[in-house]
Every structure is written in C-alpha cells, then in structure tokens.
Motif scaffolding. Structure first.
Motif, mmCIF file in Angstrom:
data_model
loop_
_atom_site.group_PDB
_atom_site.id
_atom_site.type_symbol
_atom_site.label_atom_id
_atom_site.label_comp_id
_atom_site.label_asym_id
_atom_site.label_seq_id
_atom_site.Cartn_x
_atom_site.Cartn_y
_atom_site.Cartn_z
ATOM 1 N N SER A 33 0.830 -1.202 0.000
ATOM 2 C CA SER A 33 0.000 0.000 0.000
ATOM 3 C C SER A 33 0.864 1.252 0.000
ATOM 4 C CB SER A 33 -0.928 0.014 1.210
ATOM 5 O OG SER A 33 -1.859 -1.033 1.137
ATOM 6 N N LEU A 34 1.952 1.225 0.742
ATOM 7 C CA LEU A 34 2.870 2.365 0.752
ATOM 8 C C LEU A 34 3.513 2.575 -0.615
ATOM 9 C CD1 LEU A 34 4.625 2.005 4.212
ATOM 10 C CD2 LEU A 34 3.133 3.853 3.451
ATOM 11 N N ARG A 35 3.875 1.497 -1.280
ATOM 12 C CA ARG A 35 4.451 1.611 -2.614
ATOM 13 C C ARG A 35 3.448 2.201 -3.599
ATOM 14 N NH1 ARG A 35 6.679 -4.186 -3.111
ATOM 15 N NH2 ARG A 35 8.119 -4.168 -1.396
ATOM 16 N N MET A 36 2.198 1.743 -3.523
ATOM 17 C CA MET A 36 1.164 2.257 -4.423
ATOM 18 C C MET A 36 0.899 3.736 -4.166
ATOM 19 S SD MET A 36 -1.356 -1.087 -4.599
ATOM 20 C CE MET A 36 -2.777 -0.100 -4.488
ATOM 21 N N ALA A 37 0.857 4.121 -2.911
ATOM 22 C CA ALA A 37 0.646 5.531 -2.586
ATOM 23 C C ALA A 37 1.820 6.381 -3.068
ATOM 24 C CB ALA A 37 0.455 5.703 -1.083
ATOM 25 N N GLY A 38 3.030 5.864 -2.919
ATOM 26 C CA GLY A 38 4.208 6.583 -3.406
ATOM 27 C C GLY A 38 4.190 6.742 -4.913
ATOM 28 N N ALA A 39 3.770 5.694 -5.634
ATOM 29 C CA ALA A 39 3.692 5.782 -7.092
ATOM 30 C C ALA A 39 2.641 6.803 -7.509
ATOM 31 C CB ALA A 39 3.372 4.411 -7.681
ATOM 32 N N GLY A 40 1.539 6.853 -6.794
ATOM 33 C CA GLY A 40 0.500 7.842 -7.105
ATOM 34 C C GLY A 40 0.989 9.261 -6.886
ATOM 35 N N SER A 41 1.721 9.481 -5.812
ATOM 36 C CA SER A 41 2.226 10.835 -5.549
ATOM 37 C C SER A 41 3.303 11.221 -6.571
ATOM 38 C CB SER A 41 2.762 10.954 -4.130
ATOM 39 O OG SER A 41 3.972 10.264 -3.985
ATOM 40 N N GLU A 42 4.116 10.258 -7.024
ATOM 41 C CA GLU A 42 5.110 10.555 -8.055
ATOM 42 C C GLU A 42 4.428 10.945 -9.362
ATOM 43 O OE1 GLU A 42 7.656 7.189 -8.440
ATOM 44 O OE2 GLU A 42 8.735 7.620 -6.581
ATOM 45 N N ARG A 43 3.313 10.305 -9.673
ATOM 46 C CA ARG A 43 2.571 10.647 -10.894
ATOM 47 C C ARG A 43 1.992 12.070 -10.801
ATOM 48 N NH1 ARG A 43 0.738 8.326 -15.360
ATOM 49 N NH2 ARG A 43 -1.299 8.872 -16.170
ATOM 50 N N VAL A 44 1.477 12.431 -9.634
ATOM 51 C CA VAL A 44 0.952 13.784 -9.442
ATOM 52 C C VAL A 44 2.089 14.807 -9.567
ATOM 53 C CG1 VAL A 44 -0.088 15.336 -7.741
ATOM 54 C CG2 VAL A 44 -1.044 13.062 -8.099
ATOM 55 N N GLU A 45 3.244 14.504 -9.000
ATOM 56 C CA GLU A 45 4.399 15.398 -9.113
ATOM 57 C C GLU A 45 4.848 15.521 -10.566
ATOM 58 O OE1 GLU A 45 7.530 14.123 -6.523
ATOM 59 O OE2 GLU A 45 6.260 14.245 -4.749
ATOM 60 N N ALA A 46 4.811 14.411 -11.309
ATOM 61 C CA ALA A 46 5.199 14.456 -12.724
ATOM 62 C C ALA A 46 4.223 15.304 -13.529
ATOM 63 C CB ALA A 46 5.265 13.039 -13.292
ATOM 64 N N LEU A 47 2.928 15.237 -13.215
ATOM 65 C CA LEU A 47 1.946 16.067 -13.904
ATOM 66 C C LEU A 47 2.207 17.549 -13.627
ATOM 67 C CD1 LEU A 47 -0.605 16.395 -15.608
ATOM 68 C CD2 LEU A 47 -1.935 16.104 -13.513
ATOM 69 N N ALA A 48 2.492 17.876 -12.377
ATOM 70 C CA ALA A 48 2.804 19.271 -12.033
ATOM 71 C C ALA A 48 4.078 19.730 -12.745
ATOM 72 C CB ALA A 48 2.946 19.422 -10.523
ATOM 73 N N ALA A 49 5.081 18.869 -12.824
ATOM 74 C CA ALA A 49 6.322 19.224 -13.518
ATOM 75 C C ALA A 49 6.074 19.416 -15.012
ATOM 76 C CB ALA A 49 7.379 18.149 -13.292
ATOM 77 N N ALA A 50 5.245 18.564 -15.614
ATOM 78 C CA ALA A 50 4.943 18.694 -17.040
ATOM 79 C C ALA A 50 4.199 20.000 -17.322
ATOM 80 C CB ALA A 50 4.128 17.499 -17.516
ATOM 81 N N GLN A 51 3.244 20.331 -16.479
ATOM 82 C CA GLN A 51 2.520 21.585 -16.676
ATOM 83 C C GLN A 51 3.426 22.792 -16.470
ATOM 84 O OE1 GLN A 51 -0.692 20.867 -13.947
ATOM 85 N NE2 GLN A 51 -2.025 20.045 -15.545
#
Length: 147
Positions: A33-51
C-alpha cells in the motif's frame, strides 16, 4: 503432573502460528500500500512538472519565436534544473497563418491572423525514470498579416 498430556501447549502453539501468519500478511499488505501511494504521488508530481515545463516553454518562446516558426521546424525545450525530468517540443500545426478560432475583434481587412502550435511535454518519473507522462496543449497566437 503425570496425567497432563500437553494439549494446552499444543493449542497455544497453533494459535501463535496463526497469529504470526496474520501479522506477516498484514506487514506485506501495508508495504504494498505504501508503494502504491508513493507511485500515485510521483505521478501527481510528474503532472505538475509537465505543466510547469509547458508554461516555461510558452513563456520562453512567446512573441517572435513562436510567430516566426514554420512547419518544418520544431522548437525543443530541454529539461533544466527547475524541471529536470520534463522536456517540451513546440510544433506548428499548420503552414502559415489561418483564421483565428477565438477573436473578440472582427476585421473586414483581415489584418489579424493566427498561428497554431502544439506543445507536447513529456515528464519522466518513478524508479529509474521508467514512468512517462505526456501532456499536449494547443496554442493559438495572433499575428498581424498586413494584408
């Protein structure tokens, strides 16, 4: 003491074994569960970086850079220290000037035309940058045609 068979000890060991298995299963589940939550937060950070990288590409190339781009050229905005895993490409969508899709001012002399560009930004994320997120935005810039 001689008549005791050790039945209570046997059941106590069985209960201890079952509780150990349940504890190990819960520990494995929580780490996943911690790994999945970390992957989700990395995806959100990547979206913010792309924008953010898209905003940087538009800001750095606004005005004459975008107005003078032709269909055969692509402006590549590489990753930098601000957005280390996000790079952008600005590609013209049509050759030359076209009618503007959104314009508040009507003109019978056709003095204002538009240039359309597509900005594609790719952000890498995750372990060894194996994840990839792409954001595509269309930009329309008004230009004076003089005709």
């Amino acid at each position: 003491m001689k008549k005791q068979q050790g039945v209570v000890l046997f059941f106590a060991l069985i209960v201890l074994l079952i509780m150990t298995v349940i504890g190990v299963a819960l520990a494995v589940n929580s780490s996943q569960s911690l790994r999945m939550a970390g992957a989700g937060s990395e995806r959100v950070e990547a979206l913010a970086a792309a924008q953010g990288a898209q905003a940087r590409a538009i800001n750095n190339n606004q005005g004459s850079n975008m107005a003078n781009i032709d269909i055969d050229n692509v402006i590549h905005v590489p990753a930098d220290a601000t957005f280390p895993n996000a790079s952008s490409d600005i590609v013209p969508r049509e050759s030359g000037d076209v009618n503007c899709q959104r314009s508040a001012d009507a003109s019978s002399t056709n003095l204002i035309s538009c240039r359309r560009m597509e900005i594609t930004t790719t952000a890498k994320f995750g372990r060894d940058n194996l994840g990839s997120l792409t954001v595509v935005t269309g930009v329309e810039q008004e230009v004076l045609t003089g005709s």
